[in-house]
Scaffold this motif. Structure first.
Motif, PDB file in Angstrom:
ATOM      1  N   ILE A   1       0.856  -1.193   0.000  1.00 37.58           N
ATOM      2  CA  ILE A   1       0.000   0.000   0.000  1.00 37.58           C
ATOM      3  C   ILE A   1       0.884   1.232   0.000  1.00 37.58           C
ATOM      4  CG2 ILE A   1      -1.762   1.268   1.292  1.00 37.58           C
ATOM      5  CD1 ILE A   1      -2.350  -1.588   2.605  1.00 37.58           C
ATOM      6  N   ARG A   2       0.640   2.136  -0.930  1.00 36.11           N
ATOM      7  CA  ARG A   2       1.389   3.394  -0.989  1.00 36.11           C
ATOM      8  C   ARG A   2       0.419   4.555  -0.852  1.00 36.11           C
ATOM      9  NH1 ARG A   2       4.875   3.660  -6.278  1.00 36.11           N
ATOM     10  NH2 ARG A   2       6.005   5.224  -5.097  1.00 36.11           N
ATOM     11  N   GLY A   3       0.792   5.522  -0.008  1.00 34.52           N
ATOM     12  CA  GLY A   3      -0.073   6.682   0.191  1.00 34.52           C
ATOM     13  C   GLY A   3       0.568   7.658   1.142  1.00 34.52           C
ATOM     14  N   ALA A   4      -0.223   8.563   1.655  1.00 33.08           N
ATOM     15  CA  ALA A   4       0.277   9.569   2.601  1.00 33.08           C
ATOM     16  C   ALA A   4      -0.360   9.335   3.964  1.00 33.08           C
ATOM     17  CB  ALA A   4      -0.039  10.975   2.102  1.00 33.08           C
ATOM     18  N   ALA A   5       0.455   9.444   5.015  1.00 35.44           N
ATOM     19  CA  ALA A   5      -0.040   9.282   6.381  1.00 35.44           C
ATOM     20  C   ALA A   5      -0.506  10.631   6.919  1.00 35.44           C
ATOM     21  CB  ALA A   5       1.050   8.708   7.271  1.00 35.44           C
ATOM     22  N   GLU A   6      -1.662  10.636   7.538  1.00 34.50           N
ATOM     23  CA  GLU A   6      -2.193  11.854   8.133  1.00 34.50           C
ATOM     24  C   GLU A   6      -2.615  11.582   9.574  1.00 34.50           C
ATOM     25  OE1 GLU A   6      -5.354  12.917   5.520  1.00 34.50           O
ATOM     26  OE2 GLU A   6      -6.640  11.251   6.111  1.00 34.50           O
ATOM     27  N   MET A   7      -2.453  12.581  10.444  1.00 35.27           N
ATOM     28  CA  MET A   7      -2.773  12.445  11.852  1.00 35.27           C
ATOM     29  C   MET A   7      -4.277  12.555  12.062  1.00 35.27           C
ATOM     30  SD  MET A   7       0.303  14.918  13.259  1.00 35.27           S
ATOM     31  CE  MET A   7      -0.029  14.610  15.001  1.00 35.27           C
ATOM     32  N   MET A   8      -4.789  11.717  12.958  1.00 37.16           N
ATOM     33  CA  MET A   8      -6.202  11.778  13.299  1.00 37.16           C
ATOM     34  C   MET A   8      -6.408  12.781  14.441  1.00 37.16           C
ATOM     35  SD  MET A   8      -7.343   9.780  11.045  1.00 37.16           S
ATOM     36  CE  MET A   8      -9.062   9.677  11.548  1.00 37.16           C
ATOM     37  N   ASP A   9      -7.679  13.025  14.789  1.00 36.63           N
ATOM     38  CA  ASP A   9      -8.002  14.021  15.803  1.00 36.63           C
ATOM     39  C   ASP A   9      -7.675  13.522  17.207  1.00 36.63           C
ATOM     40  OD1 ASP A   9     -10.688  12.852  17.073  1.00 36.63           O
ATOM     41  OD2 ASP A   9     -10.768  12.557  14.911  1.00 36.63           O
ATOM     42  N   GLN A  10      -7.636  14.437  18.169  1.00 35.73           N
ATOM     43  CA  GLN A  10      -7.242  14.114  19.528  1.00 35.73           C
ATOM     44  C   GLN A  10      -8.181  13.120  20.201  1.00 35.73           C
ATOM     45  OE1 GLN A  10      -4.466  14.812  21.257  1.00 35.73           O
ATOM     46  NE2 GLN A  10      -3.728  15.624  19.302  1.00 35.73           N
ATOM     47  N   GLU A  11      -9.458  13.188  19.901  1.00 30.77           N
ATOM     48  CA  GLU A  11     -10.404  12.253  20.509  1.00 30.77           C
ATOM     49  C   GLU A  11     -10.115  10.824  20.072  1.00 30.77           C
ATOM     50  OE1 GLU A  11     -13.172  11.085  23.124  1.00 30.77           O
ATOM     51  OE2 GLU A  11     -12.423  13.137  22.852  1.00 30.77           O
ATOM     52  N   THR A  12      -9.790  10.652  18.801  1.00 33.27           N
ATOM     53  CA  THR A  12      -9.427   9.327  18.289  1.00 33.27           C
ATOM     54  C   THR A  12      -8.144   8.844  18.949  1.00 33.27           C
ATOM     55  OG1 THR A  12     -10.456   9.796  16.151  1.00 33.27           O
ATOM     56  CG2 THR A  12      -8.844   8.010  16.219  1.00 33.27           C
ATOM     57  N   ASN A  13      -7.162   9.745  19.097  1.00 31.96           N
ATOM     58  CA  ASN A  13      -5.900   9.383  19.732  1.00 31.96           C
ATOM     59  C   ASN A  13      -6.116   8.954  21.183  1.00 31.96           C
ATOM     60  OD1 ASN A  13      -4.741  10.216  17.316  1.00 31.96           O
ATOM     61  ND2 ASN A  13      -4.191  12.237  18.105  1.00 31.96           N
ATOM     62  N   LYS A  14      -6.941   9.719  21.887  1.00 31.64           N
ATOM     63  CA  LYS A  14      -7.222   9.418  23.297  1.00 31.64           C
ATOM     64  C   LYS A  14      -7.892   8.062  23.434  1.00 31.64           C
ATOM     65  CE  LYS A  14      -9.953  11.060  27.231  1.00 31.64           C
ATOM     66  NZ  LYS A  14     -10.849  12.139  27.736  1.00 31.64           N
ATOM     67  N   GLU A  15      -8.896   7.812  22.613  1.00 31.13           N
ATOM     68  CA  GLU A  15      -9.627   6.543  22.686  1.00 31.13           C
ATOM     69  C   GLU A  15      -8.704   5.370  22.432  1.00 31.13           C
ATOM     70  OE1 GLU A  15     -13.364   4.266  20.459  1.00 31.13           O
ATOM     71  OE2 GLU A  15     -12.882   6.353  19.986  1.00 31.13           O
ATOM     72  N   ASP A  16      -7.828   5.502  21.426  1.00 28.91           N
ATOM     73  CA  ASP A  16      -6.907   4.417  21.099  1.00 28.91           C
ATOM     74  C   ASP A  16      -5.925   4.183  22.237  1.00 28.91           C
ATOM     75  OD1 ASP A  16      -5.746   2.610  18.815  1.00 28.91           O
ATOM     76  OD2 ASP A  16      -4.018   3.645  19.686  1.00 28.91           O
ATOM     77  N   PHE A  17      -5.417   5.261  22.827  1.00 30.02           N
ATOM     78  CA  PHE A  17      -4.433   5.114  23.899  1.00 30.02           C
ATOM     79  C   PHE A  17      -5.032   4.393  25.098  1.00 30.02           C
ATOM     80  CE2 PHE A  17      -1.974   6.567  27.591  1.00 30.02           C
ATOM     81  CZ  PHE A  17      -0.698   6.198  27.180  1.00 30.02           C
ATOM     82  N   LEU A  18      -6.258   4.738  25.466  1.00 28.40           N
ATOM     83  CA  LEU A  18      -6.895   4.139  26.636  1.00 28.40           C
ATOM     84  C   LEU A  18      -7.273   2.682  26.406  1.00 28.40           C
ATOM     85  CD1 LEU A  18      -9.144   7.076  27.907  1.00 28.40           C
ATOM     86  CD2 LEU A  18      -6.979   6.242  28.872  1.00 28.40           C
ATOM     87  N   GLN A  19      -7.309   2.254  25.149  1.00 30.38           N
ATOM     88  CA  GLN A  19      -7.600   0.860  24.843  1.00 30.38           C
ATOM     89  C   GLN A  19      -6.359  -0.019  24.925  1.00 30.38           C
ATOM     90  OE1 GLN A  19      -9.471   0.963  20.989  1.00 30.38           O
ATOM     91  NE2 GLN A  19     -11.491   1.441  21.818  1.00 30.38           N
ATOM     92  N   ARG A  20      -5.195   0.593  25.045  1.00 29.94           N
ATOM     93  CA  ARG A  20      -3.954  -0.169  25.130  1.00 29.94           C
ATOM     94  C   ARG A  20      -3.819  -0.812  26.502  1.00 29.94           C
ATOM     95  NH1 ARG A  20       0.089   0.825  21.604  1.00 29.94           N
ATOM     96  NH2 ARG A  20       1.718   0.933  23.192  1.00 29.94           N
ATOM     97  N   GLY A  21      -3.014  -1.869  26.583  1.00 28.58           N
ATOM     98  CA  GLY A  21      -2.747  -2.510  27.857  1.00 28.58           C
ATOM     99  C   GLY A  21      -2.025  -1.559  28.794  1.00 28.58           C
ATOM    100  N   ILE A  22      -2.114  -1.814  30.103  1.00 31.95           N
ATOM    101  CA  ILE A  22      -1.549  -0.893  31.078  1.00 31.95           C
ATOM    102  C   ILE A  22      -0.032  -0.778  30.944  1.00 31.95           C
ATOM    103  CG2 ILE A  22      -1.382  -2.670  32.871  1.00 31.95           C
ATOM    104  CD1 ILE A  22      -2.055  -0.443  34.910  1.00 31.95           C
ATOM    105  N   THR A  23       0.646  -1.880  30.629  1.00 28.76           N
ATOM    106  CA  THR A  23       2.105  -1.815  30.471  1.00 28.76           C
ATOM    107  C   THR A  23       2.486  -0.996  29.250  1.00 28.76           C
ATOM    108  OG1 THR A  23       2.364  -3.987  31.531  1.00 28.76           O
ATOM    109  CG2 THR A  23       4.215  -3.169  30.242  1.00 28.76           C
TER     110      THR A  23
END
Length: 217
Positions: free
Chosen positions: A113-135
């Motif tokens: 896959i070739r393309g350009a990476a773009e940053m998502m919004d802060q709410e998406t970032n927060k949700e993803d981070f909180l879904q990660r394991g505690i370690t």
């Protein structure tokens, strides 16, 4: 040296058997074909089918690559996450064009896959981070990725302290945690053939439409 060369050249490749691919049923959208191939990889018991190689270019034009995990995929693109302060985060900031590569050797399939990476919004970032394991969250909150490590004892001590802190501050967010979306411009599906008659389907975006072509092996 001759022993190593012989060992490499003697390694077996593309032994098969491999799944069949109907080029007429490839559809007109790489997203749908990707889902079909991913499901097939899961059904065939591929270990970590969501592991992919992210390739980037730094500010000096030097290539870099590493394996990480696909977070999600939809018609808008392919998603992964990392610290924006990491080396890959810095490289994406300087050069948004990237490539993703999936390879499932047991079924002889590769997707590029070739393309350009773009940053998502802060709410998406927060949700993803909180879904990660505690370690995983604790290590990110140490904010030391890619920094020189003097000894493992330091890592163990700081990680233990951060884990204790995180159990009290469970909603803590690492401010640099970022979900990236790769909006594809080209997607190529490669199906191996034991006699090297590999099948290659390439999708290229043109005026917001996908154009599909079959390529020579």
């Amino acid at each position: 040296m001759n022993h190593i060369r012989a060992l490499i050249r003697g390694s077996k490749t593309l032994l098969g058997p491999f799944p069949e691919i109907n080029t007429d049923n490839g559809g007109v959208c790489p997203y749908q074909l990707f889902l079909e191939w991913f499901d097939s990889a899961v059904q065939h018991g591929i270990y970590e089918p969501h592991a992919m190689t992210l390739s980037t270019i730094d500010r000096y034009g030097h290539p870099d690559a590493r394996v990480l995990i696909l977070k999600d995929v939809d018609k808008e693109g392919w998603y992964f996450a990392s610290s924006s302060k990491s080396e890959k985060g810095k490289q994406i900031h300087d050069n948004p064009p990237v490539s993703l590569t999936f390879y499932w050797p047991q079924i002889g399939r590769q997707i590029r896959i070739r393309g350009a990476a773009e940053m998502m919004d802060q709410e998406t970032n927060k949700e993803d981070f909180l879904q990660r394991g505690i370690t995983a969250r604790a290590i990110a909150l140490l904010d030391k990725q890619s920094s020189p490590l003097d000894d493992n004892q330091t890592l163990d001590f700081l990680l233990e302290e951060k884990l204790k802190w995180l159990k009290v501050n469970q909603q803590a967010i690492y401010p640099y945690w970022t979900v990236y979306r790769v909006k594809a411009q080209e997607v190529e599906f490669w199906q191996a053939h034991t006699e090297r008659k590999h099948v290659r389907l390439k999708f290229a975006r043109s005026n917001d439409q996908w154009v599909k072509k079959q390529l020579w092996p």
